[in-house]
Design a protein around this motif. Structure first.
Motif, PDB file in Angstrom:
ATOM      1  N   LEU A 167       0.834  -1.206   0.000  1.00 50.60           N
ATOM      2  CA  LEU A 167       0.000   0.000   0.000  1.00 50.60           C
ATOM      3  C   LEU A 167       0.863   1.247   0.000  1.00 50.60           C
ATOM      4  O   LEU A 167       1.690   1.435   0.909  1.00 50.60           O
ATOM      5  N   HIS A 168       0.680   2.073  -1.013  1.00 53.01           N
ATOM      6  CA  HIS A 168       1.328   3.365  -1.004  1.00 53.01           C
ATOM      7  C   HIS A 168       0.495   4.308  -0.150  1.00 53.01           C
ATOM      8  O   HIS A 168      -0.728   4.395  -0.306  1.00 53.01           O
ATOM      9  N   ILE A 169       1.149   5.031   0.764  1.00 50.47           N
ATOM     10  CA  ILE A 169       0.430   5.908   1.697  1.00 50.47           C
ATOM     11  C   ILE A 169       0.759   7.356   1.367  1.00 50.47           C
ATOM     12  O   ILE A 169       1.928   7.725   1.182  1.00 50.47           O
ATOM     13  N   ALA A 170      -0.269   8.183   1.304  1.00 48.96           N
ATOM     14  CA  ALA A 170      -0.074   9.624   1.089  1.00 48.96           C
ATOM     15  C   ALA A 170      -1.136  10.362   1.895  1.00 48.96           C
ATOM     16  O   ALA A 170      -2.154   9.783   2.289  1.00 48.96           O
ATOM     17  N   VAL A 171      -0.901  11.636   2.145  1.00 47.88           N
ATOM     18  CA  VAL A 171      -1.828  12.396   3.001  1.00 47.88           C
ATOM     19  C   VAL A 171      -2.109  13.765   2.400  1.00 47.88           C
ATOM     20  O   VAL A 171      -1.239  14.401   1.795  1.00 47.88           O
ATOM     21  N   GLY A 172      -3.366  14.209   2.565  1.00 39.85           N
ATOM     22  CA  GLY A 172      -3.701  15.610   2.317  1.00 39.85           C
ATOM     23  C   GLY A 172      -3.925  16.024   0.877  1.00 39.85           C
ATOM     24  O   GLY A 172      -3.359  17.020   0.439  1.00 39.85           O
ATOM     25  N   GLY A 173      -4.777  15.321   0.124  1.00 37.88           N
ATOM     26  CA  GLY A 173      -5.106  15.800  -1.214  1.00 37.88           C
ATOM     27  C   GLY A 173      -5.517  14.690  -2.151  1.00 37.88           C
ATOM     28  O   GLY A 173      -5.705  13.543  -1.740  1.00 37.88           O
ATOM     29  N   ASP A 174      -5.664  15.063  -3.436  1.00 40.26           N
ATOM     30  CA  ASP A 174      -5.928  14.020  -4.428  1.00 40.26           C
ATOM     31  C   ASP A 174      -4.597  13.359  -4.776  1.00 40.26           C
ATOM     32  O   ASP A 174      -3.551  13.719  -4.220  1.00 40.26           O
ATOM     33  N   GLU A 175      -4.627  12.404  -5.717  1.00 36.81           N
ATOM     34  CA  GLU A 175      -3.401  11.624  -5.950  1.00 36.81           C
ATOM     35  C   GLU A 175      -2.232  12.490  -6.391  1.00 36.81           C
ATOM     36  O   GLU A 175      -1.084  12.251  -6.029  1.00 36.81           O
ATOM     37  N   ARG A 203      -4.549  16.832  16.883  1.00 33.24           N
ATOM     38  CA  ARG A 203      -4.313  18.258  16.665  1.00 33.24           C
ATOM     39  C   ARG A 203      -5.599  19.083  16.686  1.00 33.24           C
ATOM     40  O   ARG A 203      -5.584  20.274  16.406  1.00 33.24           O
ATOM     41  N   GLY A 204      -6.719  18.446  16.988  1.00 27.15           N
ATOM     42  CA  GLY A 204      -7.964  19.195  17.159  1.00 27.15           C
ATOM     43  C   GLY A 204      -8.999  18.847  16.131  1.00 27.15           C
ATOM     44  O   GLY A 204      -8.679  18.376  15.031  1.00 27.15           O
ATOM     45  N   ARG A 205     -10.237  19.109  16.486  1.00 26.86           N
ATOM     46  CA  ARG A 205     -11.362  18.633  15.684  1.00 26.86           C
ATOM     47  C   ARG A 205     -11.534  19.393  14.381  1.00 26.86           C
ATOM     48  O   ARG A 205     -12.264  18.958  13.502  1.00 26.86           O
ATOM     49  N   GLU A 206     -10.892  20.542  14.240  1.00 30.75           N
ATOM     50  CA  GLU A 206     -11.022  21.289  12.984  1.00 30.75           C
ATOM     51  C   GLU A 206      -9.888  20.978  12.013  1.00 30.75           C
ATOM     52  O   GLU A 206      -9.844  21.511  10.907  1.00 30.75           O
ATOM     53  N   GLN A 207      -8.951  20.141  12.430  1.00 34.48           N
ATOM     54  CA  GLN A 207      -7.737  19.960  11.610  1.00 34.48           C
ATOM     55  C   GLN A 207      -7.977  19.027  10.419  1.00 34.48           C
ATOM     56  O   GLN A 207      -8.787  18.112  10.483  1.00 34.48           O
ATOM     57  N   ARG A 208      -7.238  19.294   9.353  1.00 33.90           N
ATOM     58  CA  ARG A 208      -7.236  18.437   8.167  1.00 33.90           C
ATOM     59  C   ARG A 208      -5.785  18.079   7.864  1.00 33.90           C
ATOM     60  O   ARG A 208      -4.865  18.827   8.209  1.00 33.90           O
ATOM     61  N   ALA A 209      -5.600  16.963   7.178  1.00 29.50           N
ATOM     62  CA  ALA A 209      -4.239  16.500   6.894  1.00 29.50           C
ATOM     63  C   ALA A 209      -3.436  17.532   6.106  1.00 29.50           C
ATOM     64  O   ALA A 209      -2.248  17.752   6.360  1.00 29.50           O
ATOM     65  N   ARG A 210      -4.096  18.201   5.127  1.00 23.15           N
ATOM     66  CA  ARG A 210      -3.328  19.157   4.296  1.00 23.15           C
ATOM     67  C   ARG A 210      -2.808  20.319   5.137  1.00 23.15           C
ATOM     68  O   ARG A 210      -1.703  20.821   4.898  1.00 23.15           O
ATOM     69  N   ASN A 211      -3.576  20.751   6.150  1.00 23.18           N
ATOM     70  CA  ASN A 211      -3.119  21.840   7.013  1.00 23.18           C
ATOM     71  C   ASN A 211      -1.926  21.399   7.852  1.00 23.18           C
ATOM     72  O   ASN A 211      -0.990  22.170   8.091  1.00 23.18           O
ATOM     73  N   ILE A 212      -1.978  20.159   8.312  1.00 23.24           N
ATOM     74  CA  ILE A 212      -0.873  19.640   9.136  1.00 23.24           C
ATOM     75  C   ILE A 212       0.391  19.523   8.286  1.00 23.24           C
ATOM     76  O   ILE A 212       1.487  19.886   8.714  1.00 23.24           O
ATOM     77  N   VAL A 213       0.235  19.048   7.051  1.00 25.76           N
ATOM     78  CA  VAL A 213       1.401  18.952   6.155  1.00 25.76           C
ATOM     79  C   VAL A 213       1.977  20.340   5.907  1.00 25.76           C
ATOM     80  O   VAL A 213       3.203  20.545   5.930  1.00 25.76           O
TER      81      VAL A 213
END
Ligand code: SF4
Length: 426
Positions: A167-175, A203-213
């Motif tokens: 499995l290739h793993i990626a975070v925060g967006g489309d491919e 990191r909190g209930r409003e957080q998204r992966a792209r913001n963390i990246v």
């Protein structure tokens, strides 16, 4: 209806059957079907939408089904009617699997089975209460119709590795935009996704992966699964996709049992319950077994023979559905807009057919800056504002416009934009 995993729903954010959301045309409910809906159950769903709502049925960019125009009185009756149908659906954190999972001729593993395992694990941890309802996971089994265009916080994609599937793993967006994290064994898929979702929840209930990246880099995700990684992300980003040719969900696709699936699109993401019932009749006449709701606002008809598929396509085309990948209506993305949505400044959906005639690139029409129908950038985004239609080039609904024009001047403005684009000025 069989609900595969449950988690508390928050009113106004995730309009499931038990928590409809108020909109401009009444209450809206959303279902996340997880497999093939039989034609009988689909027709019954359409009849219930007509009986209890205003008959408008939508398929979203993530492949969920939305039914509109319910009332406080009719919504419980609609929910009871749907609960009696044999429709498998999911609740909680949206975990998307590619549409032909478990039946596609080309898939490398069954993404639907992994998605079901993950939903069960997440339900046990009640993690959805600690995450934004927008946080999602996309699992791509490597078949012909993937999830490359669907943005997700966590992505798990099939990757051939030493004769096995990893499995290739990626975070925060489309491919194309997600940050690569690395590769893990297929058997570690659930553990990996749970840990990565925990990183977001911490990191909190409003957080998204792209913001963390953006704030911390992808290394925080990598650290969370460092003991599971079997290769580094630089290598993975080069190997991603394994040379797979992505095809449109519209059209015919081979299934493992020798039959065909046939994808058709809903113009601007919506249709009418009566017309969809007629589509179910056409599918039945062609010998199909059911429909799957799919990403990119499409339905996929399952179990057609090669002989019967052309007749079904002709019938779907006559009913107004999109049957060709190059149909210009596929270039326009529109939210419901006014008067359906109370926040809208323009009638996005009503404008869409006219704009599709002018569209030579992807155009997103959004009733307001929220941009519900499409989060990412496209060639031209049109946003309704109190001052007129804001035009944004190569951006999203939240970006700064290069011009604001009255609604009546949109066709001329779109034509001028197309000329500039052709000349390479935007
Ligand atoms: S983008 Fe704005 S106008 Fe369109 S559906 Fe969402 S909230 Fe309503």
């Amino acid at each position: 209806m069989t609900v595969l995993a449950t988690a508390p729903l928050r009113r106004g954010t995730c309009p499931g059957l038990s928590a409809p959301m108020p909109t401009g045309d009444g209450l809206l409910v959303r279902l996340y079907p997880t497999g093939t809906i039989s034609l009988a159950a689909f027709a019954a769903l359409c009849a219930a939408a007509r009986r209890h709502g205003n008959g408008v049925i939508e398929v979203t960019s993530r492949g969920s089904i939305q039914v509109r125009g319910l009332s406080e009185r009719s919504a419980p009756d609609f929910a009871a009617d749907i609960a009696a149908l044999d429709i498998a659906a999911a609740d909680g954190v949206p975990v998307l699997a590619d549409v032909l999972s478990g039946i596609g001729a080309e898939e490398m593993f069954d993404a639907g089975a992994l998605a079901a395992d993950l939903r069960r694990a997440l339900a046990q941890r009640a993690i959805s209460t600690r995450l934004s309802p927008k946080v999602s996971v996309a699992i791509d089994g490597g078949g012909a119709i993937g999830l490359a265009a669907v943005a997700a916080d966590i992505r798990l994609g099939a990757q051939a590795r030493d004769g096995n599937v990893a499995l290739h793993i990626a975070v925060g967006g489309d491919e194309s935009r997600a940050a690569p994290v690395g590769t893990v064994a297929l058997s570690d898929g659930v553990r990996t996704a749970v840990r990565l979702l925990d990183v977001i929840a911490q990191r909190g209930r409003e957080q998204r992966a792209r913001n963390i990246v953006a704030a911390e880099g992808a290394s925080v995700f990598r650290s969370a699964i460092s003991d599971l990684l079997i290769s580094d992300p630089v290598l993975d980003s080069r190997l991603r996709g394994n040379g797979r040719k992505m095809v449109s969900p519209i059209g015919a696709h081979a299934l493992r049992d020798g039959s065909l699936a046939c994808g058709i699109g809903l113009a601007f993401g919506h249709s009418d319950a009566t017309v969809l019932e007629q589509l179910a009749d056409a599918a039945s006449d062609a010998g199909a077994s059911g429909f799957r709701a799919a990403a990119s606002r499409t339905f996929t008809t399952i179990g057609l023979t090669a002989e019967a598929a052309p007749d079904f396509v002709i019938a779907a085309n006559k009913l107004g559905f999109i049957t060709r990948a190059d149909d210009p209506r596929r270039r326009v993305i529109a939210c419901a807009g006014a008067p359906v949505c109370a926040s809208a400044h323009i009638a996005s959906r009503a404008l869409a057919p006219r704009i599709a005639k002018e569209a030579e690139c992807t155009i997103h029409i959004s009733g307001c800056a929220k941009g519900c129908a499409h989060a990412g950038p496209v060639a031209l985004t049109i946003v309704g504002t109190a001052d007129g239609c804001a035009l944004i080039g190569n951006g999203s609904a939240r970006d700064a416009p290069f011009a604001v024009v009255p609604t009546g001047e949109l066709p001329a403005a779109i034509a001028a934009f197309a000329k500039k684009r052709e000349a390479g000025h935007v």
